[in-house]
Design an enzyme around this catalytic site. Structure first.
Site, PDB file in Angstrom:
ATOM      1  N   LYS A   1       0.839  -1.208   0.000  1.00 36.75           N
ATOM      2  CA  LYS A   1       0.000   0.000   0.000  1.00 36.75           C
ATOM      3  C   LYS A   1       0.875   1.260   0.000  1.00 36.75           C
ATOM      4  CE  LYS A   1      -3.628  -2.645   2.230  1.00 36.75           C
ATOM      5  NZ  LYS A   1      -4.283  -3.072   3.487  1.00 36.75           N
TER       6      LYS A   1
ATOM      7  N   GLN B   1      -4.080  -1.645   9.729  1.00 39.01           N
ATOM      8  CA  GLN B   1      -3.982  -3.003   9.193  1.00 39.01           C
ATOM      9  C   GLN B   1      -4.502  -4.006  10.223  1.00 39.01           C
ATOM     10  OE1 GLN B   1      -2.942  -3.628   5.955  1.00 39.01           O
ATOM     11  NE2 GLN B   1      -3.667  -5.705   6.358  1.00 39.01           N
TER      12      GLN B   1
ATOM     13  N   ASP C   1     -10.641   2.699   4.417  1.00 36.22           N
ATOM     14  CA  ASP C   1     -10.878   1.252   4.344  1.00 36.22           C
ATOM     15  C   ASP C   1     -12.375   0.943   4.320  1.00 36.22           C
ATOM     16  OD1 ASP C   1      -8.920  -0.606   3.922  1.00 36.22           O
ATOM     17  OD2 ASP C   1      -8.218  -0.657   6.009  1.00 36.22           O
TER      18      ASP C   1
END
Ligand code: NAD
Length: 291
Positions: A52, A96, A119
């Site tokens: 990412k 994450q 997200d």
């Protein structure tokens, strides 16, 4: 059979984003800035976050990787999220998952400011998505929709079977595929670990999204001719022949299933790169909306 090449489709999206960044620079506007939070030293999480951050650099976004030890307290992590929420330089926040057991995933996700929730896991983002309102769509389901769109696959009226009901993949993709959109307008069956007759249900599917995390679970005798397969699974299985000591396997037994398909995503180079492309799109959207 046609391969749905997620690497290629992702590159096309990232190239377009690169041009948008060049435009932002030319206009003297703010460049998107993604803050990625990584707790502990899990190999797979390191790989995902690394990819990412690398994508940000390639496109021309700013990124900050914030690392914490595995034993971080929930309060400390929540404070850090609050700092990122209050930092006007940061457009998108990504934490994450999974987090260590002393930290509640739910509390951390809920602490992220909705306008920075790239997200798309915050309950408000999910609620907006369910109602078809503009929102951040979770990156993996968003990436799958972008891939179907890239290949101009008309999913209207199809029977889509989603295997897996997680909040990050199975449930949101079932909602997106059933929504009144293109791609979308499918009749969706969502299956999970308590589903009876999974094989019979899969045999009726025009499109299958396999997101259960069981390597090579979906076999040729479970699918009909002409089916479209989206393989979301990523599992590391021990493989002494590899330098890393492991091989990456999807949820579909590719060699066996692919001859029966009209379209299929490979693993790797399928849904994985599309997840990154979707996250990058969400980050630009956050930057544009916040500034
Ligand atoms: P999860 O463990 O949260 O959920 C798995 C789901 O599968 C559950 O809902 C469970 O009920 C269902 N399931 C388990 N066994 C089953 C069975 N035998 N029959 C039917 N359903 C069954 O997993 P997740 O987070 O949704 O991830 C699923 C897979 O996708 C994993 O391999 C993960 O690594 C991968 N993944 C890939 C990406 C990507 O970018 N490609 C992103 C996220 C997750």
């Amino acid at each position: 059979m046609q391969i749905l090449d997620g690497q290629m489709a992702s590159q096309a999206i990232r190239d377009a984003l690169k041009m948008e960044v060049a435009q932002l620079i030319a206009e003297g506007k703010k460049i998107p800035h993604l803050a990625a939070v990584l707790v502990g030293n899990h190999g797979a999480s390191e790989t995902y976050v690394g990819a990412k951050v690398k994508a940000c650099a390639e496109i021309g976004y700013r990124s900050t990787l914030i690392r914490f030890e595995e034993d971080i307290s929930e309060n400390k992590l929540l404070n850090e999220i609050e700092n990122l929420n209050n930092d006007p330089g940061v457009d998108g926040i990504l934490v994450q998952l999974p987090l260590p057991k002393q930290v509640s995933d739910e509390k951390v996700i809920n602490a992220i400011q909705v306008s920075k929730d790239v997200d798309g896991f915050h309950p408000i983002s999910i609620g907006r998505m369910v109602q078809g309102q503009p929102s951040f769509i979770p990156a993996t389901p968003h990436g799958i929709m972008l891939l179907l769109e890239h290949y101009k696959i008309d999913t209207r009226g199809m029977h889509a079977v989603v295997i897996g009901r997680s909040n990050i993949v199975g449930r949101p993709i079932s909602i997106l595929l059933s929504s009144n959109s293109q791609p979308g307008n499918c009749t969706v069956t969502i299956c999970h670990s308590h589903t009876h007759n999974l094989k019979e249900i899969c045999l009726q599917a025009d499109l299958i999204v396999a997101a259960l995390g069981k390597p090579e679970f979906l076999r040729a005798d479970m699918v009909k001719e002409g089916v479209i397969i989206i393989d979301v699974g990523i599992t590391r299985v021990p493989d002494p022949s590899k330098k890393s000591g492991f091989a990456i396997k999807g949820d579909v037994k590719f060699d066996e299933v692919s001859p029966k398909c009209s379209y299929i995503t490979p693993v790797p180079r399928g849904v994985g790169p599309m997840t990154i492309a979707a996250l990058m799109k969400n980050t630009l959207k956050a930057c544009q909306e916040n500034n």
